[in-house]
Design a protein around this motif. Structure first.
Motif, short mmCIF file in Angstrom:
data_model
loop_
_atom_site.label_atom_id
_atom_site.label_comp_id
_atom_site.label_asym_id
_atom_site.label_seq_id
_atom_site.Cartn_x
_atom_site.Cartn_y
_atom_site.Cartn_z
N THR A 1 0.89 -1.31 -0.01
CA THR A 1 0.10 0.06 -0.01
C THR A 1 0.71 1.23 0.00
O THR A 1 0.18 2.49 -0.32
N SER B 1 -10.10 -1.08 -0.44
CA SER B 1 -8.85 -0.62 -0.95
C SER B 1 -8.06 0.17 0.07
O SER B 1 -6.76 0.12 0.31
N ASN B 2 -8.79 1.14 0.90
CA ASN B 2 -7.94 2.21 1.58
C ASN B 2 -7.75 1.86 3.01
O ASN B 2 -6.66 2.42 3.69
N ASN C 1 -3.52 9.77 5.73
CA ASN C 1 -3.88 8.67 4.73
C ASN C 1 -3.61 9.00 3.45
O ASN C 1 -4.10 8.27 2.51
N GLN D 1 -6.85 9.38 1.58
CA GLN D 1 -7.62 8.45 1.03
C GLN D 1 -8.36 7.72 2.32
O GLN D 1 -8.31 6.31 2.33
N LEU E 1 -2.45 4.74 -3.05
CA LEU E 1 -2.59 3.31 -2.99
C LEU E 1 -2.68 2.36 -4.35
O LEU E 1 -1.67 1.28 -4.04
N ILE F 1 -6.42 4.51 -8.23
CA ILE F 1 -6.72 5.48 -7.19
C ILE F 1 -5.95 6.66 -8.02
O ILE F 1 -6.39 7.78 -7.91
#
Length: 521
Positions: free
Chosen positions: A92, A158-159, A297, A300, A336, A340
């Motif tokens: 990630t 995904s995040n 993050n 995200q 990520l 995205i």
């Protein structure tokens, strides 16, 4: 920890039958070993059939057995925390220390739901005793409890590669409800997904449960997800992701011969309203804090504060300057996935195309998948005239909306679609305006925050992570917090039953000592 790349279907490791993939390290844009298996409709059918075979025994397991199972999952996740965080960091680009914290949150959620199960309040037990002498018609004995809906398909996000993934909150709450689970792992973090899946499967075995209580699948494109939603043995679906993806699954589920609920968490800009007293008193601090939380993050997060609405008056200059100062020094960081990153680039271009003025940028990107922090500004009338300015851009992007007065601020609030959260920063002098704004926000979100920011969120009984469309597809439920269990429950009434045939929780002597409503009391 050695990874096999296999699918986890019940007790079986299933090798590739529909191709393979490798994980991508987004920081280096390089592929990582090993190969991970893809499955298809055959694997979906095997997992769903096992989940259905396991459902009756698991959903009727005692509360003590189910709670102990959830705690075993938590223990197993703790045992692999370091390996899990290290692998997730590779897949990630997120900091390993942050992912250690996310892994702790995941195990904590399972322990919290174990406590929910033991207390039994989620069953919502209710008894209306027989009234044989009632006129003009006697009343039979009626007893109600909530039971699990059936096998559940969970789409990993995904995040948050741990706490919203294979062993995340959806899995914890579904298993707590008594549902069996088939997870479609997200292809952005296949290694982390396998580590979590093995921790859950180990707990299934240690608890002596049917192997079909849990399976994990992976596939290419949309085929495997569509097969899961279409499968007649799947009775509910959860999804976290884009509005387009969520609504495609929702519509597909409604077109089945037997439509099923799809609980989606999709899009939100989490608007922040700075009321005049707060802005005059502490506009600079609020602006700095807003950008700091927006950048968490790498922007995200589903609760990222993305739009700030403020009146052009006392304190506005300090607010704006603090935002510029904080954002201008923000380093570009890895997003990520390539998808995205592409959506982030497209979102930036759309904001510019519809008239947003770029105020500031962070440091320049150095790698292919870096996201550069960006702040835009529009005035209130421009925002009201162009709905696309209110769209979500997933990544380190924010929009400052400068309004002329409180009426324009309220008009901006009314123009917004459904949100996961909304925030008001206020002082005592702002009470009258806050009272006007509050009912507007109540109609548009599931959580309203005062004098803080929406991200991060506590996982508690009062937590709400949901809201009107398009934040979710069903605003009656939350996907975070202890009441998330309610998504996977439905009521059953037992009328005129002999005591020995009743579920144990509803028997006359209340042998489990659970809270119950009797004749409305």
């Amino acid at each position: 920890m050695e990874l096999t790349g296999n699918l986890i279907i019940g007790a079986s490791d299933v090798p590739a039958r529909r191709g393979t993939m490798k994980a991508l390290n987004p920081a280096s844009n390089q592929l990582i070993e090993p190969d991970f298996a893809f499955g298809g409709a055959l694997e979906v059918d095997k997992a769903a059939t096992l989940a259905d075979e396991a459902f009756d025994s698991y959903s009727h397991s005692s509360l003590a057995v189910r709670a102990a199972f959830l705690e075993r999952i938590a223990d197993n996740l703790d045992q692999v925390r370091e390996d899990l965080a290290a692998r997730a960091a590779l897949e990630t680009g997120l900091p390993e220390a942050q992912l250690q914290g996310e892994a702790s949150r995941a195990s904590t959620q399972f322990r919290q739901f174990a406590d929910v199960v033991r207390k039994g309040r989620f069953l919502q037990l209710s008894i209306d005793p027989a009234q044989p002498e009632r006129q003009p018609r006697p009343r039979m004995d009626h007893r109600l409890q909530k039971i699990a809906t059936g096998p559940v398909a969970i789409f990993g996000a995904s995040n948050f590669p741990i706490s919203y993934s294979v062993a995340g909150g959806d899995t914890a709450s579904a298993l707590a409800a008594g549902a069996t689970v088939v997870v479609k792992a997200h292809n952005a973090h296949p290694g982390a997904s396998e580590i979590m899946a093995r921790a859950v499967r180990k707990a299934v075995r240690e608890s002596g449960l049917h192997e079909g209580v849990f399976s994990m699948l992976r596939g290419s494109g949309n085929t495997i997800g569509e097969a899961l939603v279409d499968h007649p043995l799947i009775k509910a679906v959860t999804f976290t992701g884009s509005e387009a993806g969520g609504m495609a699954l929702y519509r597909r589920a409604q077109q089945r011969p037997d439509p099923i609920p799809v609980f989606t968490e999709m899009t939100s800009v989490n608007p922040t309203f700075i009321l005049p007293g707060a802005m005059a008193e502490r506009g600079g601090a609020i602006g700095d804090g807003f950008i700091e939380r927006m950048l968490a993050n790498v922007g995200q997060a589903c609760l990222k504060p993305a739009i700030l609405i403020a009146i052009d008056g006392a304190g506005f200059t300090s607010l704006r300057q603090a935002m510029l100062d904080r954002l201008g020094t923000a380093p570009a960081r890895t997003l990520l996935t390539p998808a995205i990153h592409a959506a982030y680039v497209s979102g930036l271009a759309e904001l510019i195309a519809v008239g947003a003025q770029r105020l500031a940028e962070g440091t320049a990107a150095k790698a292919d998948l870096d996201g550069r922090a960006t702040l835009f500004e529009v005035d209130g009338q421009e925002f009201l005239a162009e709905p696309r300015l209110a769209g979500e851009v997933f990544g380190p992007v924010a929009l400052l909306v400068k309004v002329g007065d409180s009426d324009e601020m309220l008009a901006v609030a009314r123009s917004l679609r459904g949100q996961l959260s909304a925030t008001m920063h206020l002082e005592d002098s702002d009470t009258m305006l806050a009272r006007r704004l509050l009912p507007i926000l109540e109609r548009r979100t599931g959580r309203i925050v005062v004098n803080a920011f929406a991200h991060p969120q506590e996982v508690s009984f009062a937590s709400v992570h949901g809201g009107p469309f398009p934040a979710t597809s069903d605003s009656r439920f939350t996907s975070v917090g202890m009441t998330a269990i309610e998504r996977f429950l439905r009521p059953v009434c037992y009328q005129g039953f002999p005591d020995e045939l009743l579920p144990e929780a509803l028997r006359e002597a209340n042998p489990l000592h659970l809270p119950r409503i009797v004749d409305g009391q």
